[in-house]
Design an enzyme around this catalytic site. Structure first.
Site, PDB file in Angstrom:
ATOM      1  N   SER A   1      -4.120  24.540   5.329  1.00 29.40           N
ATOM      2  CA  SER A   1      -4.556  25.656   4.481  1.00 29.40           C
ATOM      3  C   SER A   1      -5.662  25.138   3.573  1.00 29.40           C
ATOM      4  O   SER A   1      -5.514  25.045   2.364  1.00 29.40           O
ATOM      5  CB  SER A   1      -3.384  26.198   3.663  1.00 29.40           C
ATOM      6  OG  SER A   1      -2.851  25.197   2.818  1.00 29.40           O
TER       7      SER A   1
ATOM      8  N   HIS B   1       2.299  26.194   7.278  1.00 26.77           N
ATOM      9  CA  HIS B   1       2.913  24.918   7.659  1.00 26.77           C
ATOM     10  C   HIS B   1       4.144  25.076   8.536  1.00 26.77           C
ATOM     11  O   HIS B   1       4.816  24.104   8.872  1.00 26.77           O
ATOM     12  CB  HIS B   1       3.313  24.123   6.410  1.00 26.77           C
ATOM     13  CG  HIS B   1       2.140  23.682   5.593  1.00 26.77           C
ATOM     14  ND1 HIS B   1       2.256  23.174   4.336  1.00 26.77           N
ATOM     15  CD2 HIS B   1       0.810  23.671   5.884  1.00 26.77           C
ATOM     16  CE1 HIS B   1       1.059  22.865   3.858  1.00 26.77           C
ATOM     17  NE2 HIS B   1       0.168  23.177   4.776  1.00 26.77           N
TER      18      HIS B   1
ATOM     19  N   GLN C   1       4.125  29.026   0.983  1.00 25.64           N
ATOM     20  CA  GLN C   1       3.957  27.842   1.828  1.00 25.64           C
ATOM     21  C   GLN C   1       4.950  26.707   1.514  1.00 25.64           C
ATOM     22  O   GLN C   1       5.404  26.018   2.405  1.00 25.64           O
ATOM     23  CB  GLN C   1       2.518  27.345   1.660  1.00 25.64           C
ATOM     24  CG  GLN C   1       2.135  26.151   2.488  1.00 25.64           C
ATOM     25  CD  GLN C   1       0.671  25.771   2.273  1.00 25.64           C
ATOM     26  OE1 GLN C   1      -0.220  26.351   2.898  1.00 25.64           O
ATOM     27  NE2 GLN C   1       0.418  24.830   1.398  1.00 25.64           N
ATOM     28  N   GLU C   2       5.243  26.516   0.215  1.00 27.91           N
ATOM     29  CA  GLU C   2       6.087  25.367  -0.149  1.00 27.91           C
ATOM     30  C   GLU C   2       7.081  25.712  -1.249  1.00 27.91           C
ATOM     31  O   GLU C   2       6.728  26.347  -2.232  1.00 27.91           O
ATOM     32  CB  GLU C   2       5.195  24.212  -0.651  1.00 27.91           C
ATOM     33  CG  GLU C   2       4.174  23.786   0.366  1.00 27.91           C
ATOM     34  CD  GLU C   2       3.177  22.754  -0.182  1.00 27.91           C
ATOM     35  OE1 GLU C   2       3.465  22.131  -1.228  1.00 27.91           O
ATOM     36  OE2 GLU C   2       2.122  22.601   0.437  1.00 27.91           O
TER      37      GLU C   2
ATOM     38  N   GLU D   1       5.488  19.409   6.652  1.00 33.80           N
ATOM     39  CA  GLU D   1       5.697  18.479   5.545  1.00 33.80           C
ATOM     40  C   GLU D   1       7.146  18.032   5.432  1.00 33.80           C
ATOM     41  O   GLU D   1       7.563  17.487   4.409  1.00 33.80           O
ATOM     42  CB  GLU D   1       5.196  19.106   4.241  1.00 33.80           C
ATOM     43  CG  GLU D   1       3.693  19.400   4.318  1.00 33.80           C
ATOM     44  CD  GLU D   1       3.070  19.812   2.989  1.00 33.80           C
ATOM     45  OE1 GLU D   1       3.816  20.106   2.037  1.00 33.80           O
ATOM     46  OE2 GLU D   1       1.832  19.824   2.923  1.00 33.80           O
TER      47      GLU D   1
ATOM     48  N   ASP E   1       4.343  26.409  -3.985  1.00 35.46           N
ATOM     49  CA  ASP E   1       2.922  26.484  -3.647  1.00 35.46           C
ATOM     50  C   ASP E   1       2.761  27.714  -2.774  1.00 35.46           C
ATOM     51  O   ASP E   1       3.233  27.744  -1.638  1.00 35.46           O
ATOM     52  CB  ASP E   1       2.432  25.228  -2.909  1.00 35.46           C
ATOM     53  CG  ASP E   1       0.950  25.329  -2.550  1.00 35.46           C
ATOM     54  OD1 ASP E   1       0.302  26.308  -2.985  1.00 35.46           O
ATOM     55  OD2 ASP E   1       0.452  24.448  -1.827  1.00 35.46           O
TER      56      ASP E   1
ATOM     57  N   GLU F   1       1.689  26.876  -7.691  1.00 34.98           N
ATOM     58  CA  GLU F   1       0.361  26.439  -7.246  1.00 34.98           C
ATOM     59  C   GLU F   1      -0.315  27.567  -6.478  1.00 34.98           C
ATOM     60  O   GLU F   1       0.344  28.265  -5.693  1.00 34.98           O
ATOM     61  CB  GLU F   1       0.573  25.215  -6.339  1.00 34.98           C
ATOM     62  CG  GLU F   1      -0.679  24.564  -5.806  1.00 34.98           C
ATOM     63  CD  GLU F   1      -0.300  23.370  -4.909  1.00 34.98           C
ATOM     64  OE1 GLU F   1       0.712  22.693  -5.200  1.00 34.98           O
ATOM     65  OE2 GLU F   1      -1.010  23.126  -3.923  1.00 34.98           O
TER      66      GLU F   1
ATOM     67  N   ASP G   1      -5.185  24.420  -6.670  1.00 34.27           N
ATOM     68  CA  ASP G   1      -5.422  23.530  -5.527  1.00 34.27           C
ATOM     69  C   ASP G   1      -6.694  24.004  -4.826  1.00 34.27           C
ATOM     70  O   ASP G   1      -7.785  23.475  -5.060  1.00 34.27           O
ATOM     71  CB  ASP G   1      -4.197  23.547  -4.608  1.00 34.27           C
ATOM     72  CG  ASP G   1      -4.435  22.874  -3.264  1.00 34.27           C
ATOM     73  OD1 ASP G   1      -5.406  22.119  -3.142  1.00 34.27           O
ATOM     74  OD2 ASP G   1      -3.639  23.096  -2.315  1.00 34.27           O
TER      75      ASP G   1
ATOM     76  N   LYS H   1      -6.328  15.985  -4.484  1.00 34.90           N
ATOM     77  CA  LYS H   1      -6.307  15.535  -3.089  1.00 34.90           C
ATOM     78  C   LYS H   1      -7.617  14.791  -2.832  1.00 34.90           C
ATOM     79  O   LYS H   1      -8.684  15.425  -2.768  1.00 34.90           O
ATOM     80  CB  LYS H   1      -6.232  16.741  -2.148  1.00 34.90           C
ATOM     81  CG  LYS H   1      -4.923  17.520  -2.193  1.00 34.90           C
ATOM     82  CD  LYS H   1      -5.106  18.840  -1.461  1.00 34.90           C
ATOM     83  CE  LYS H   1      -3.781  19.516  -1.138  1.00 34.90           C
ATOM     84  NZ  LYS H   1      -4.003  20.911  -0.659  1.00 34.90           N
TER      85      LYS H   1
ATOM     86  N   HIS I   1      -0.580  14.735  -1.229  1.00 32.33           N
ATOM     87  CA  HIS I   1      -0.846  14.489   0.192  1.00 32.33           C
ATOM     88  C   HIS I   1      -1.516  15.720   0.807  1.00 32.33           C
ATOM     89  O   HIS I   1      -1.787  16.695   0.105  1.00 32.33           O
ATOM     90  CB  HIS I   1       0.480  14.218   0.914  1.00 32.33           C
ATOM     91  CG  HIS I   1       1.386  15.433   0.942  1.00 32.33           C
ATOM     92  ND1 HIS I   1       2.426  15.590   1.809  1.00 32.33           N
ATOM     93  CD2 HIS I   1       1.374  16.574   0.182  1.00 32.33           C
ATOM     94  CE1 HIS I   1       3.022  16.749   1.603  1.00 32.33           C
ATOM     95  NE2 HIS I   1       2.406  17.353   0.620  1.00 32.33           N
TER      96      HIS I   1
ATOM     97  N   LYS J   1       3.132  15.116  -5.257  1.00 31.37           N
ATOM     98  CA  LYS J   1       3.780  15.930  -4.225  1.00 31.37           C
ATOM     99  C   LYS J   1       3.408  15.342  -2.876  1.00 31.37           C
ATOM    100  O   LYS J   1       2.238  15.181  -2.551  1.00 31.37           O
ATOM    101  CB  LYS J   1       3.442  17.407  -4.406  1.00 31.37           C
ATOM    102  CG  LYS J   1       2.292  17.971  -3.664  1.00 31.37           C
ATOM    103  CD  LYS J   1       2.318  19.512  -3.664  1.00 31.37           C
ATOM    104  CE  LYS J   1       1.254  20.033  -2.713  1.00 31.37           C
ATOM    105  NZ  LYS J   1       1.204  21.469  -2.568  1.00 31.37           N
TER     106      LYS J   1
END
Ligand code: PGA
Ligand code: ZN
Length: 419
Positions: free
Chosen positions: A46, A158, A166-167, A208, A245, A290, A317, A342, A370, A393
């Site tokens: 993404s 993901h 997403q997370e 992940e 996230d 996020e 992000d 990142k 990451h 993270k």
């Protein structure tokens, strides 16, 4: 002095090729000992629109994802330009590569080529000085162990389940050490797996390492995580906080200024989306969200920061892409109060450090991160400690490319606490 640089194409955790660089430096003096280090760059799924450019071949090899051009740029352009330079002068090395590239987003040499060499040079110099990387980068100032933000439930781009966020991350905020925090997270992860199994839900993992079951929605995901924290014997809100996230730049709606959850196919405007996040912050122990909004929705970011900025961390992000120009705009316009860091979004070690410094000097939290496509490279663990980011993270306590970073933190913590 840099005496050798070579690039090579290796695999990342999704089976895509990525760039590895190997740098050899020669120590001063008669002995002239050689020190060699390798570094691998990660890759996102993404990815933000404003990231530095990852150079891909686009031909038949690897379905277009080959990086042989980036590797050739290392061997034929970067190596001759850096040969003989003092590797200890990281800023000069990085500036030189940026200058030869000459483009705004590193599209000529490729941010993947530049970052690989930048990191490998840093690592080779750490070796030459016989220092652990975190100490070489941070000197006597880098000593804060980061709190892991473990992504234990995956959705969005993901995972192929039906979850749009997403997370879903857990933060062991009450743990006394990284080692303890990692253990707590792993225990919660195992309890979550048991809960999913009990309900006959999938325990296959996403990119992940988090589970990727089909669920009724974001709230069920959060309820399951709360239950897993409790089952593991911890207190949500005290021992653990939760972070999301959203990666909302992936939620482009049909109408301008609108969002659409891609899997649930629900369309809404910025205000409706902000009130969704307000509800979640009211109902769960949330530490941060996020990318709750799109990377170009600056007006929305202003609104959400005014609404939630004193309660939680709002992390940019895709919004900031580790870029000081975008971060400066965010600071000036009061958008977000944290930045995800990142290295491959910007493409060199020095620029990564500059983004962290700018954030910290303005009271923004910098979170080392990451990518969803990773390798065994552990540089971000050292960077997190060296730069005192306080948070990292790097996925679930599962999948080798994720645990590589957590395990490196355990080693660093041991080095820092030796009596
Ligand atoms: P990416 O996802 O590496 O696929 O971009 C990570 C993130 O959005 O934080
Ligand atoms: Zn993100």
């Amino acid at each position: 002095k840099i005496v050798d640089i070579r690039g090579r194409e290796v695999l990342d955790s999704r089976g895509n090729p990525t760039v590895e660089a190997q740098v050899t430096v020669k120590a001063d003096g008669k002995a002239g000992e050689l020190f060699t280090a390798i570094a691998d760059v990660p890759s996102g799924a993404s990815t933000g629109k404003f990231e530095a450019m990852e150079l891909r071949d686009g031909d038949k090899r690897y379905n277009g994802a080959g990086v042989s051009q980036a590797v050739e740029n290392i061997n034929k352009e970067i190596y001759p330009a850096l040969e003989g330079m003092n590797g200890l002068n990281q800023r000069k090395i990085d500036s030189k590569m940026i200058a030869i590239d000459g483009t705004e987003n590193k599209k000529k040499l490729g941010a993947n080529a530049i970052l690989a060499v930048s990191m490998a040079n840093m690592k080779a110099c750490a070796k030459a000085l016989k220092l652990p990387e975190y100490q070489y980068i941070g000197g006597i100032c880098g000593e804060k162990m980061p709190i892991p933000m473990m992504n234990i439930l995956n959705g969005g781009a993901h995972a192929s389940n039906n979850i749009d966020v997403q997370e879903f991350m857990i933060l062991p905020v009450g743990a006394q050490s990284v080692k303890e925090g990692i253990r707590w997270c792993a225990e919660v992860y195992t309890c979550l797996k048991k809960l999913l199994k009990k309900d006959n839900l999938s325990v296959a993992v996403g990119d992940e390492g988090g589970f990727a079951p089909n669920l009724s929605g974001e709230e069920e995901a959060l309820d399951l995580i709360m239950a897993a924290i409790i089952d593991a014997g911890y207190r949500p809100g005290k021992d653990f906080m939760i972070s999301l996230d959203v990666a909302a730049s992936e939620w482009k709606g049909d109408r301008k200024g609108h969002y659409r959850m891609p899997k649930k196919n629900v369309e809404m405007d910025t205000d409706q989306l902000i009130s969704l996040w307000e509800d979640i912050v009211t109902n769960y122990p949330i530490f941060s969200i996020e990318d709750p909004l799109d990377e170009e929705d600056w007006e929305g970011w202003k609104k959400i920061t005014a609404a939630l900025g004193d309660k939680i961390r709002l992390v940019g992000d895709d919004l900031f892409v580790t870029n000081v120009v975008r971060l400066k705009k965010g600071i000036d316009e009061k958008c977000a109060n944290a930045i995800l860091i990142k290295p491959n979004q910007i493409g060199s070690v020095m620029e990564t450090i500059e983004a962290v410094r700018m954030a910290q000097s303005q009271g923004y939290v910098a979170i080392m991160s990451h990518r969803s496509g990773e390798t065994e490279d552990t540089t971000i663990a050292d960077l997190a400690v060296a730069l005192n980011t306080g948070y990292i993270k790097t996925g679930a306590p599962c999948r080798g490319e994720r645990t590589a970073k957590y395990n490196q933190l355990v080693r660093i913590e041991e080095m820092l606490t030796i009596k």
